[in-house]
Design a protein around this motif. Structure first.
Motif, mmCIF file in Angstrom:
data_model
loop_
_atom_site.group_PDB
_atom_site.id
_atom_site.type_symbol
_atom_site.label_atom_id
_atom_site.label_comp_id
_atom_site.label_asym_id
_atom_site.label_seq_id
_atom_site.Cartn_x
_atom_site.Cartn_y
_atom_site.Cartn_z
ATOM 1 N N GLY A 80 -4.052 6.140 -6.801
ATOM 2 C CA GLY A 80 -5.128 6.454 -5.883
ATOM 3 C C GLY A 80 -6.369 5.640 -6.147
ATOM 4 O O GLY A 80 -7.379 5.785 -5.448
ATOM 5 N N ALA A 86 0.996 4.261 -3.012
ATOM 6 C CA ALA A 86 0.960 5.699 -2.764
ATOM 7 C C ALA A 86 2.168 6.395 -3.388
ATOM 8 O O ALA A 86 2.040 7.469 -3.993
ATOM 9 C CB ALA A 86 0.908 5.968 -1.264
ATOM 10 N N GLU A 87 3.340 5.771 -3.278
ATOM 11 C CA GLU A 87 4.554 6.361 -3.849
ATOM 12 C C GLU A 87 4.481 6.445 -5.371
ATOM 13 O O GLU A 87 5.040 7.357 -5.989
ATOM 14 C CB GLU A 87 5.772 5.539 -3.425
ATOM 15 N N GLU A 135 0.823 -1.204 0.000
ATOM 16 C CA GLU A 135 0.000 0.000 0.000
ATOM 17 C C GLU A 135 0.861 1.259 0.000
ATOM 18 O O GLU A 135 0.519 2.258 -0.653
ATOM 19 C CB GLU A 135 -0.957 -0.037 1.184
ATOM 20 N N ARG A 136 1.992 1.237 0.689
ATOM 21 C CA ARG A 136 2.921 2.372 0.643
ATOM 22 C C ARG A 136 3.465 2.559 -0.766
ATOM 23 O O ARG A 136 3.572 3.692 -1.260
ATOM 24 C CB ARG A 136 4.079 2.161 1.627
#
Length: 238
Positions: free
Chosen positions: A179, A174-175, A170-171
Protein backbone atom coordinates in the motif's frame (compact mmCIF):
# COMPACT_ATOMS: atom_id res chain seq x y z
CA UNK A 1 17.93 -13.88 -7.82
CA UNK A 2 15.38 -11.25 -8.85
CA UNK A 3 14.60 -8.06 -6.96
CA UNK A 4 11.43 -6.22 -7.96
CA UNK A 5 11.01 -2.62 -6.84
CA UNK A 6 7.62 -0.92 -6.88
CA UNK A 7 8.07 2.85 -6.92
CA UNK A 8 6.82 6.16 -8.27
CA UNK A 9 8.93 8.99 -9.64
CA UNK A 10 6.96 11.45 -7.47
CA UNK A 11 7.98 9.62 -4.27
CA UNK A 12 11.07 11.09 -2.54
CA UNK A 13 11.57 7.92 -0.48
CA UNK A 14 11.68 5.90 -3.70
CA UNK A 15 14.48 8.17 -4.91
CA UNK A 16 16.32 7.76 -1.60
CA UNK A 17 15.48 4.06 -1.33
CA UNK A 18 16.89 3.35 -4.80
CA UNK A 19 20.23 4.88 -3.78
CA UNK A 20 20.31 2.96 -0.50
CA UNK A 21 19.39 -0.31 -2.20
CA UNK A 22 22.14 0.18 -4.78
CA UNK A 23 24.68 0.71 -1.99
CA UNK A 24 23.47 -2.48 -0.33
CA UNK A 25 23.58 -4.38 -3.60
CA UNK A 26 27.15 -3.19 -4.26
CA UNK A 27 28.18 -4.74 -0.93
CA UNK A 28 26.45 -8.07 -1.66
CA UNK A 29 28.82 -10.86 -2.66
CA UNK A 30 26.46 -12.26 -5.33
CA UNK A 31 25.49 -8.89 -6.81
CA UNK A 32 26.32 -10.02 -10.36
CA UNK A 33 23.64 -12.71 -10.06
CA UNK A 34 20.87 -10.29 -9.08
CA UNK A 35 18.37 -9.06 -11.66
CA UNK A 36 16.68 -5.78 -10.70
CA UNK A 37 13.26 -4.99 -12.17
CA UNK A 38 11.45 -1.70 -11.56
CA UNK A 39 7.67 -1.83 -11.39
CA UNK A 40 4.97 0.83 -11.53
CA UNK A 41 3.02 2.38 -8.66
CA UNK A 42 1.13 5.69 -8.98
CA UNK A 43 0.83 7.95 -5.95
CA UNK A 44 -1.80 10.22 -7.51
CA UNK A 45 -3.57 8.23 -10.26
CA UNK A 46 -6.75 10.33 -10.12
CA UNK A 47 -4.94 13.56 -11.02
CA UNK A 48 -5.51 14.56 -14.63
CA UNK A 49 -2.65 14.69 -17.11
CA UNK A 50 -1.30 18.23 -17.22
CA UNK A 51 -2.72 19.12 -13.79
CA UNK A 52 0.42 20.02 -11.86
CA UNK A 53 1.02 21.98 -8.69
CA UNK A 54 4.10 23.12 -6.79
CA UNK A 55 5.11 20.41 -4.30
CA UNK A 56 5.22 22.75 -1.30
CA UNK A 57 1.73 24.09 -2.03
CA UNK A 58 0.40 20.56 -2.54
CA UNK A 59 1.84 19.39 0.79
CA UNK A 60 0.46 22.42 2.64
CA UNK A 61 -3.05 21.74 1.33
CA UNK A 62 -2.87 17.98 1.85
CA UNK A 63 -1.69 18.12 5.47
CA UNK A 64 -3.41 21.35 6.49
CA UNK A 65 -0.07 23.02 7.22
CA UNK A 66 1.33 26.45 6.53
CA UNK A 67 3.63 26.79 3.57
CA UNK A 68 6.56 27.25 5.97
CA UNK A 69 5.68 23.99 7.77
CA UNK A 70 5.39 22.14 4.45
CA UNK A 71 8.79 23.49 3.41
CA UNK A 72 10.25 22.24 6.70
CA UNK A 73 8.83 18.77 6.00
CA UNK A 74 10.51 18.79 2.61
CA UNK A 75 13.77 20.01 4.15
CA UNK A 76 13.76 16.94 6.43
CA UNK A 77 13.43 14.64 3.42
CA UNK A 78 16.09 16.63 1.59
CA UNK A 79 18.52 16.05 4.46
CA UNK A 80 18.02 12.28 4.09
CA UNK A 81 18.60 12.52 0.33
CA UNK A 82 21.72 14.61 0.66
CA UNK A 83 23.12 12.19 3.21
CA UNK A 84 23.07 9.62 0.40
CA UNK A 85 24.88 12.00 -1.95
CA UNK A 86 21.72 12.90 -3.87
CA UNK A 87 20.73 16.32 -5.12
CA UNK A 88 17.40 17.58 -3.76
CA UNK A 89 15.60 20.88 -4.38
CA UNK A 90 13.10 21.78 -1.68
CA UNK A 91 11.56 24.61 -3.75
CA UNK A 92 10.68 24.78 -7.43
CA UNK A 93 9.43 21.21 -7.98
CA UNK A 94 6.08 20.18 -9.45
CA UNK A 95 3.73 17.35 -8.51
CA UNK A 96 1.47 15.65 -11.05
CA UNK A 97 0.20 12.45 -12.63
CA UNK A 98 2.99 9.97 -13.40
CA UNK A 99 1.17 7.51 -15.69
CA UNK A 100 3.01 8.65 -18.83
CA UNK A 101 6.35 8.36 -17.04
CA UNK A 102 5.56 4.77 -16.09
CA UNK A 103 4.51 3.96 -19.66
CA UNK A 104 7.79 5.32 -20.96
CA UNK A 105 9.70 3.34 -18.32
CA UNK A 106 8.06 0.16 -19.67
CA UNK A 107 9.30 1.03 -23.15
CA UNK A 108 12.74 1.53 -21.62
CA UNK A 109 12.46 -1.87 -19.93
CA UNK A 110 11.66 -3.49 -23.27
CA UNK A 111 14.76 -1.85 -24.75
CA UNK A 112 17.06 -2.68 -21.84
CA UNK A 113 17.36 0.97 -20.70
CA UNK A 114 14.93 1.06 -17.76
CA UNK A 115 17.41 1.75 -14.97
CA UNK A 116 19.08 4.47 -17.02
CA UNK A 117 15.80 6.27 -17.67
CA UNK A 118 14.64 5.89 -14.07
CA UNK A 119 17.86 7.39 -12.71
CA UNK A 120 17.67 10.33 -15.14
CA UNK A 121 14.01 10.96 -14.35
CA UNK A 122 14.61 10.93 -10.58
CA UNK A 123 17.48 13.35 -11.01
CA UNK A 124 15.43 15.68 -13.20
CA UNK A 125 12.50 15.60 -10.77
CA UNK A 126 14.34 16.04 -7.48
CA UNK A 127 17.67 17.69 -8.27
CA UNK A 128 17.31 19.71 -11.45
CA UNK A 129 15.19 22.54 -12.83
CA UNK A 130 13.26 20.25 -15.21
CA UNK A 131 9.61 19.20 -14.89
CA UNK A 132 9.12 15.51 -15.66
CA UNK A 133 5.42 16.25 -16.31
CA UNK A 134 6.31 17.96 -19.58
CA UNK A 135 6.38 15.67 -22.65
CA UNK A 136 9.31 17.59 -24.12
CA UNK A 137 11.38 16.99 -21.01
CA UNK A 138 10.38 13.32 -20.92
CA UNK A 139 11.36 12.87 -24.56
CA UNK A 140 14.74 14.49 -23.92
CA UNK A 141 15.31 12.20 -20.93
CA UNK A 142 14.34 9.15 -22.99
CA UNK A 143 16.86 10.04 -25.69
CA UNK A 144 19.52 10.71 -23.03
CA UNK A 145 18.81 7.24 -21.62
CA UNK A 146 19.47 5.71 -25.04
CA UNK A 147 15.93 5.29 -26.42
CA UNK A 148 14.98 6.07 -30.00
CA UNK A 149 13.36 9.52 -30.15
CA UNK A 150 10.64 8.56 -32.65
CA UNK A 151 9.68 5.45 -30.68
CA UNK A 152 9.55 7.35 -27.38
CA UNK A 153 7.52 10.15 -29.02
CA UNK A 154 5.04 7.58 -30.37
CA UNK A 155 4.56 6.06 -26.90
CA UNK A 156 3.90 9.48 -25.36
CA UNK A 157 1.41 10.27 -28.13
CA UNK A 158 -0.55 7.02 -27.63
CA UNK A 159 -2.19 6.90 -24.16
CA UNK A 160 -2.73 3.13 -24.47
CA UNK A 161 0.91 2.26 -25.25
CA UNK A 162 2.22 0.17 -22.33
CA UNK A 163 -0.84 1.20 -20.28
CA UNK A 164 -1.73 -2.45 -19.62
CA UNK A 165 1.80 -3.08 -18.33
CA UNK A 166 1.50 -0.23 -15.83
CA UNK A 167 -1.88 -1.46 -14.63
CA UNK A 168 -0.61 -5.03 -14.34
CA UNK A 169 2.22 -3.85 -12.08
CA UNK A 170 -0.26 -1.95 -9.93
CA UNK A 171 -2.55 -4.98 -9.63
CA UNK A 172 0.40 -7.09 -8.53
CA UNK A 173 1.33 -4.52 -5.90
CA UNK A 174 -2.20 -4.72 -4.50
CA UNK A 175 -2.12 -8.53 -4.53
CA UNK A 176 1.16 -8.49 -2.60
CA UNK A 177 -0.31 -6.09 -0.04
CA UNK A 178 1.86 -3.13 -1.01
CA UNK A 179 0.00 0.00 0.00
CA UNK A 180 3.06 2.24 0.07
CA UNK A 181 6.32 2.62 -1.81
CA UNK A 182 9.13 1.96 -2.22
CA UNK A 183 8.35 -1.74 -1.88
CA UNK A 184 11.09 -4.29 -2.58
CA UNK A 185 10.39 -7.98 -3.25
CA UNK A 186 13.30 -10.44 -3.27
CA UNK A 187 12.63 -13.55 -5.35
CA UNK A 188 8.95 -13.34 -4.34
CA UNK A 189 10.00 -14.55 -0.88
CA UNK A 190 10.93 -11.45 1.11
CA UNK A 191 9.31 -8.03 1.14
CA UNK A 192 10.89 -4.80 2.35
CA UNK A 193 8.90 -1.59 2.78
CA UNK A 194 10.44 1.87 2.72
CA UNK A 195 13.78 3.48 2.05
CA UNK A 196 15.68 1.32 4.52
CA UNK A 197 19.38 1.83 5.33
CA UNK A 198 21.84 0.08 2.99
CA UNK A 199 22.76 -2.40 5.74
CA UNK A 200 19.18 -3.67 5.88
CA UNK A 201 19.28 -4.39 2.16
CA UNK A 202 22.59 -6.24 2.51
CA UNK A 203 21.13 -8.41 5.28
CA UNK A 204 17.95 -9.05 3.29
CA UNK A 205 19.88 -10.03 0.15
CA UNK A 206 22.05 -12.40 2.14
CA UNK A 207 19.03 -13.93 3.87
CA UNK A 208 17.13 -14.36 0.60
CA UNK A 209 20.19 -15.91 -1.04
CA UNK A 210 20.65 -18.45 1.75
CA UNK A 211 16.99 -19.33 2.14
CA UNK A 212 15.85 -19.96 -1.39
CA UNK A 213 13.40 -22.68 -0.37
CA UNK A 214 10.85 -20.38 1.28
CA UNK A 215 7.57 -19.84 -0.54
CA UNK A 216 5.58 -17.30 1.51
CA UNK A 217 6.32 -13.59 1.29
CA UNK A 218 8.03 -12.46 4.52
CA UNK A 219 8.27 -8.83 5.57
CA UNK A 220 11.80 -7.68 6.46
CA UNK A 221 13.00 -4.41 7.94
CA UNK A 222 11.73 -1.89 10.43
CA UNK A 223 10.36 1.61 10.19
CA UNK A 224 11.43 3.54 7.09
CA UNK A 225 10.19 6.40 4.92
CA UNK A 226 7.42 5.56 2.47
CA UNK A 227 4.83 7.26 0.28
CA UNK A 228 1.37 5.66 0.27
CA UNK A 229 -1.34 5.33 -2.36
CA UNK A 230 -2.89 8.57 -1.14
CA UNK A 231 0.36 10.38 -1.90
CA UNK A 232 1.29 10.84 1.78
CA UNK A 233 5.01 10.62 2.48
CA UNK A 234 6.22 9.86 5.99
CA UNK A 235 9.57 10.47 7.66
CA UNK A 236 10.67 7.40 9.70
CA UNK A 237 10.66 7.65 13.45
CA UNK A 238 14.06 7.48 15.15
Amino acid sequence: MRVEIWSDIACPWCYIGKARFEKGLAAFAHRDEVEVVHRSFELDPSRAKGDTAPVIDMLARKYGRTREEAAAMEANVAANARAEGLGYRVEGRDHGNTFDIHRLLHLAKARGRQDELLALTYRANFAEERSVYDDGVLLALAVEAGLDADEARAVLADPEAYADDVRADEREAAELGAGAVPFFVLDRRYGISGGQPAEVFVQALEQAWKDRSATALTDIGGDAGTCDAEGSCEIPRN
